[in-house]
Design a protein around this motif. Structure first.
Motif, PDB file in Angstrom:
ATOM      1  N   LYS A 216      -9.696 -63.719  78.081  1.00 52.51           N
ATOM      2  CA  LYS A 216      -9.734 -64.778  77.069  1.00 52.51           C
ATOM      3  C   LYS A 216      -8.643 -64.588  76.020  1.00 52.51           C
ATOM      4  CE  LYS A 216     -11.698 -68.484  76.079  1.00 52.51           C
ATOM      5  NZ  LYS A 216     -12.944 -68.964  75.506  1.00 52.51           N
ATOM      6  N   SER A 241     -10.430 -62.181  83.986  1.00 52.60           N
ATOM      7  CA  SER A 241     -11.855 -62.115  83.656  1.00 52.60           C
ATOM      8  C   SER A 241     -12.474 -63.469  83.968  1.00 52.60           C
ATOM      9  CB  SER A 241     -12.049 -61.808  82.179  1.00 52.60           C
ATOM     10  OG  SER A 241     -11.747 -62.975  81.424  1.00 52.60           O
ATOM     11  N   ARG A 242     -13.786 -63.491  83.970  1.00 54.50           N
ATOM     12  CA  ARG A 242     -14.462 -64.746  84.293  1.00 54.50           C
ATOM     13  C   ARG A 242     -14.176 -65.823  83.249  1.00 54.50           C
ATOM     14  NH1 ARG A 242     -20.640 -65.441  86.243  1.00 54.50           N
ATOM     15  NH2 ARG A 242     -21.343 -66.137  84.217  1.00 54.50           N
ATOM     16  N   VAL A 256     -11.965 -60.719  88.729  1.00 55.15           N
ATOM     17  CA  VAL A 256     -12.383 -59.345  88.991  1.00 55.15           C
ATOM     18  C   VAL A 256     -13.751 -59.142  88.365  1.00 55.15           C
ATOM     19  CG1 VAL A 256     -11.888 -56.928  88.443  1.00 55.15           C
ATOM     20  CG2 VAL A 256     -10.010 -58.485  89.029  1.00 55.15           C
ATOM     21  N   GLY A 257     -14.648 -58.487  89.064  1.00 53.81           N
ATOM     22  CA  GLY A 257     -15.927 -58.139  88.459  1.00 53.81           C
ATOM     23  C   GLY A 257     -17.117 -58.430  89.333  1.00 53.81           C
ATOM     24  N   THR A 259     -19.119 -60.844  89.756  1.00 53.95           N
ATOM     25  CA  THR A 259     -19.141 -62.072  90.563  1.00 53.95           C
ATOM     26  C   THR A 259     -17.750 -62.419  91.090  1.00 53.95           C
ATOM     27  OG1 THR A 259     -19.129 -63.237  88.460  1.00 53.95           O
ATOM     28  CG2 THR A 259     -21.214 -63.138  89.620  1.00 53.95           C
ATOM     29  N   SER A 274     -12.190 -57.995  77.067  1.00 57.05           N
ATOM     30  CA  SER A 274     -13.067 -57.163  76.240  1.00 57.05           C
ATOM     31  C   SER A 274     -13.670 -56.013  77.052  1.00 57.05           C
ATOM     32  CB  SER A 274     -14.171 -58.008  75.612  1.00 57.05           C
ATOM     33  OG  SER A 274     -14.976 -58.590  76.615  1.00 57.05           O
ATOM     34  N   GLN A 278     -19.936 -56.609  83.259  1.00 56.25           N
ATOM     35  CA  GLN A 278     -19.705 -57.368  84.500  1.00 56.25           C
ATOM     36  C   GLN A 278     -18.249 -57.264  84.935  1.00 56.25           C
ATOM     37  OE1 GLN A 278     -21.073 -58.868  81.788  1.00 56.25           O
ATOM     38  NE2 GLN A 278     -23.192 -59.284  82.370  1.00 56.25           N
ATOM     39  N   HIS A 279     -17.346 -57.194  83.997  1.00 59.25           N
ATOM     40  CA  HIS A 279     -15.946 -57.046  84.352  1.00 59.25           C
ATOM     41  C   HIS A 279     -15.673 -55.606  84.821  1.00 59.25           C
ATOM     42  CE1 HIS A 279     -11.776 -58.323  84.497  1.00 59.25           C
ATOM     43  NE2 HIS A 279     -11.482 -57.111  84.062  1.00 59.25           N
ATOM     44  N   ASN A 293      -5.745 -54.492  73.602  1.00 55.94           N
ATOM     45  CA  ASN A 293      -6.707 -55.342  72.924  1.00 55.94           C
ATOM     46  C   ASN A 293      -6.543 -55.177  71.418  1.00 55.94           C
ATOM     47  OD1 ASN A 293      -9.265 -56.531  71.979  1.00 55.94           O
ATOM     48  ND2 ASN A 293      -9.810 -56.470  74.146  1.00 55.94           N
ATOM     49  N   ASP A 311      -1.361 -56.551  69.842  1.00 57.26           N
ATOM     50  CA  ASP A 311      -1.277 -57.878  70.427  1.00 57.26           C
ATOM     51  C   ASP A 311      -0.765 -57.797  71.864  1.00 57.26           C
ATOM     52  OD1 ASP A 311      -1.241 -60.703  70.532  1.00 57.26           O
ATOM     53  OD2 ASP A 311       0.927 -60.628  70.220  1.00 57.26           O
ATOM     54  N   TRP A 312      -1.473 -58.428  72.779  1.00 54.37           N
ATOM     55  CA  TRP A 312      -1.133 -58.318  74.208  1.00 54.37           C
ATOM     56  C   TRP A 312       0.273 -58.806  74.498  1.00 54.37           C
ATOM     57  CZ3 TRP A 312       0.395 -61.884  77.805  1.00 54.37           C
ATOM     58  CH2 TRP A 312       0.366 -63.229  77.403  1.00 54.37           C
TER      59      TRP A 312
END
Ligand code: FAD
Ligand code: AMP
Lengths: 331, 271
Positions: A216, A241-242, A256-257, A259, A274, A278-279, A293, A311-312
């Motif tokens: 995100k 990420s989802r 990835v994760g 699900t 984050s 789940q990730h 992050n 900052d990414w």
């Protein structure tokens, strides 16, 4: 002699790497049981794959060849595997937790009236009882549960790709080939493939050596463009990420994760992710994790080998420049 | 006319799950229950098919009394008959016992009027097993197609269906004869528009309750915990790997950090 069976997943004569991973863990389990490892191969004109199965450690291969088995269909494959299992009584039967493996496993376990544990991430033999201990995530990965199937045989589990590593290949290792004849009729299959639409671009996330992943925090599609450039420089793939997938910044194939996919690259870079449970469930087996992050409290830092608070974009841009420099493209 | 069965499950909303860090158990208080999202897709498809071809929708669920809420929701989607399988003897069922209980119930329900289409979710999000659908199909001796993303065509005269199924390398286009059991992916169907009177009707709907005593005749040993070959031996919270190096860009120069990353990439043979 107790046998640990691995269902060998093949399509058009290509064995899915998860089958080799399972042969590896099967060998460890067989050792603990003083038993043997066997591969179960179904298909049409697939006998030439048998040597390869031996070379990854199988002591035996059970082979069923028939026209009806040309491509995977539930009913004939369930029948083939179930009849073999009824005849030879394996102690354990492992399948990949791929779409094919899961579809097959649910049918076979029902035919054999035995227990089946899905999506297992850890397999060991209980020293006292000799039962298989199958550990899997539950409730979206928030807890882990260890499952046993003490009264029924075979003990069945599906295992995700990339949970176990592929064992060393022994090109000269050979075993015993057992050909099994089973009657199949085309009408029995009840389902027919009319067409197959291959994916335009296969994302080889599970077997990538480097994954450059974004969440995100990457903020949008353009951000993923930058991550893709880094991945290209390294010959890797882009992960996500989802929330990034749900935002429509990148397709589900990249998720990835829990699900999404389970991955274990040599290096996993997480930008603006984050690192919820789940990730992490899908990437914590990576050899080396780099996380970027802005939030020092982000849980991803708890599993990162190298964590960078910042900052990414700054890091990603500087990294891309450095990579180009390394490869001799001076700007 | 289509005779459709939908099998749904009520699940805890796992997005909001919290774990007691000391005991490793689920904190159940305040966790809302929802209808498994993939089962909502199944209901949506049933609703759309009924609108288009006419027919009847029967919805079953096995669970505690509060699962009635999910069955009422099913009435919003046009369910004509809703059935709750509720009994202490059903409790603790793993996928083998669940598929037995559901399959016996389906056999009972279709004695006079067989179902054409049986719709299940791809998987239930509490266990993510994806085993119950294929299990039920095997017990009913009908074909199953998992991971369905599109229903291309139904031919009611020749009793055939064409669907798209998602697999690793792409999409299979499959033809099957009816009856068939499908497990539904998210893409298969969007949530349909529900007329207000159906919503009102749903609030008053009372499901039929089936127990281990009847009307379906079960073999006791195959139900619930007793009929489940798998047992949970231990539950624990996953432990985190030890933390590595942390750099703060406010304290460490960017060049040093990049140098470090390049170093790692070289060491791993990636550069
Ligand atoms: C049943 C279930 C299954 C799930 N399966 C998956 C799954 O398979 N995969 C998955 O990923 N998730 C899955 N989730 C969702 C998961 O719980 C999280 O919601 C999701 O992983 C969060 O994604 P994120 O880290 O990108 O977003 P966020 O949690 O919003 O994190 C964004 C991060 O970016 C950081 N950030 C913001 N701006 C910047 C910046 N400029 N530079 C650097 N960092 C920045 C923030 O500090 C934050 O830490 C699942 C959830 C459930 C309930
Ligand atoms: N207790 C239950 N009652 C009714 N249907 C169920 C139940 N458990 C599972 N199902 C159905 O089976 C599907 C797959 O569930 P699972 O195998 O648990 O992932 C769900 O999406 C439901 O359609």
């Amino acid at each position: 002699m107790k046998e640990v069976w691995v269902f060998i997943e093949q399509e058009r004569g290509i064995i899915h790497p998860v089958s080799f991973e399972l042969l590896g863990i099967a060998k460890k389990l067989a050792l603990a049981l003083s038993g043997k490892v066997a591969g179960v191969l179904l298909g049409y004109q697939v006998e030439l794959l048998v040597e390869e199965i031996f070379s990854y450690g199988a002591d035996r291969v059970y082979l069923i060849e028939h026209e009806v088995l040309l491509y995977y269909r539930h009913i004939p494959y369930v029948k083939g595997v179930s009849e073999l299992a009824k005849k030879y009584q394996p102690e354990i039967l492992l399948l990949g937790a791929t779409p094919l493996g899961r579809d097959l496993a649910g049918g076979v376990a029902t035919q054999l009236e035995t227990g089946l544990t899905a999506d297992v991430t850890e397999l060991t033999i209980d020293k006292e009882t000799g039962h298989l201990l199958m550990t899997r995530p539950a409730y979206g990965g928030n807890i882990m549960a260890t499952i046993v199937c003490s009264q029924h045989r075979p003990q069945m589990a599906t295992v995700r790709p990339r949970i176990f590593s592929i064992p060393e290949r022994e090109p000269l290792h050979r075993g015993e080939l057992i050909r099994e004849q089973i009657e199949f009729k085309e009408e029995e299959a009840k389902v027919k493939r009319l067409d197959f639409i291959p994916k335009e671009k296969m994302v080889n996330l599970e077997y990538a050596e480097v994954i450059v992943a974004g969440g995100k925090g990457v903020g949008g599609k353009e951000g993923f463009g930058l991550l893709q450039e880094i991945a290209n420089e390294l010959g890797g793939e882009v992960g996500a990420s989802r929330l990034a997938v749900e935002a429509g910044w990148i397709s589900y194939d990249h998720q990835v994760g829990q699900t999404g996919k389970t991955v274990r690259p040599k290096v996993y870079m997480a930008f603006g992710i984050s690192g919820t449970i789940q990730h992490r469930a899908g990437m914590q087996n990576s050899d080396y994790i780099i996380a970027v992050n802005t939030d020092p409290q982000a849980p991803i830092f708890k599993i990162a080998d190298l964590g960078i608070i910042g900052d990414w974009k700054k890091i990603a841009q500087a990294l891309l420049r450095a990579l180009k420099r390394e490869r001799g493209f001076y700007e | 006319m289509l005779n459709i069965l939908v099998s749904i499950k009520q699940v805890p909303d796992t997005t909001n799950i919290r774990i007691n860090p000391e005991t490793g158990t689920l904190i159940r208080e305040g966790i809302p229950s929802i209808t498994n999202p993939y089962d909502v897709v199944a209901l949506s498809l049933a609703c759309e098919l009924k609108q288009r071809y006419g027919g009847k929708i029967t919805v079953i669920t096995m669970g505690p009394p509060q699962a009635k809420a999910s069955l009422r929701e099913a009435v919003e989607f046009g369910a004509d008959r809703i059935i709750l399988l509720c009994d202490k003897k059903f409790a603790g069922a793993d996928t083998l016992a669940t598929s037995y209980t559901l399959a016996e119930t389906i056999k009972f329900l279709q004695k006079d009027d067989p179902f054409d289409l049986l719709l299940f979710g791809k998987q239930a999000i509490d266990g993510d097993t994806a085993q119950v659908g294929p299990g039920v199909a095997n017990r009913l001796n009908i074909p199953v197609i998992t991971y369905v993303i599109k229903l291309q065509d139904i031919d009611l005269i020749n009793k055939k269906i064409i669907v798209h199924r998602k697999i690793e390398r792409g999409v299979e286009v499959l033809e099957a004869s009816l009856p068939v059991l499908l497990t539904c992916e998210k893409e298969l169907c969007a949530t349909p528009f529900v007329p207000l009177e159906q919503v009102i009707k749903a609030t008053k709907a009372e499901p039929e309750v089936f127990t281990a005593e009847g009307p379906v005749i079960f073999t006791r040993e195959k139900l619930g915990l007793k009929g489940s070959p798998t047992q949970v031996k231990k539950v624990f919270t996953p432990e985190l790997k030890k933390q590595g190096k942390i750099y703060n860009l406010e304290e460490v120069p960017l060049e040093k950090v990049i140098e470090e990353i390049i170093g790692v990439l070289k060491e791993k043979g990636l550069l």
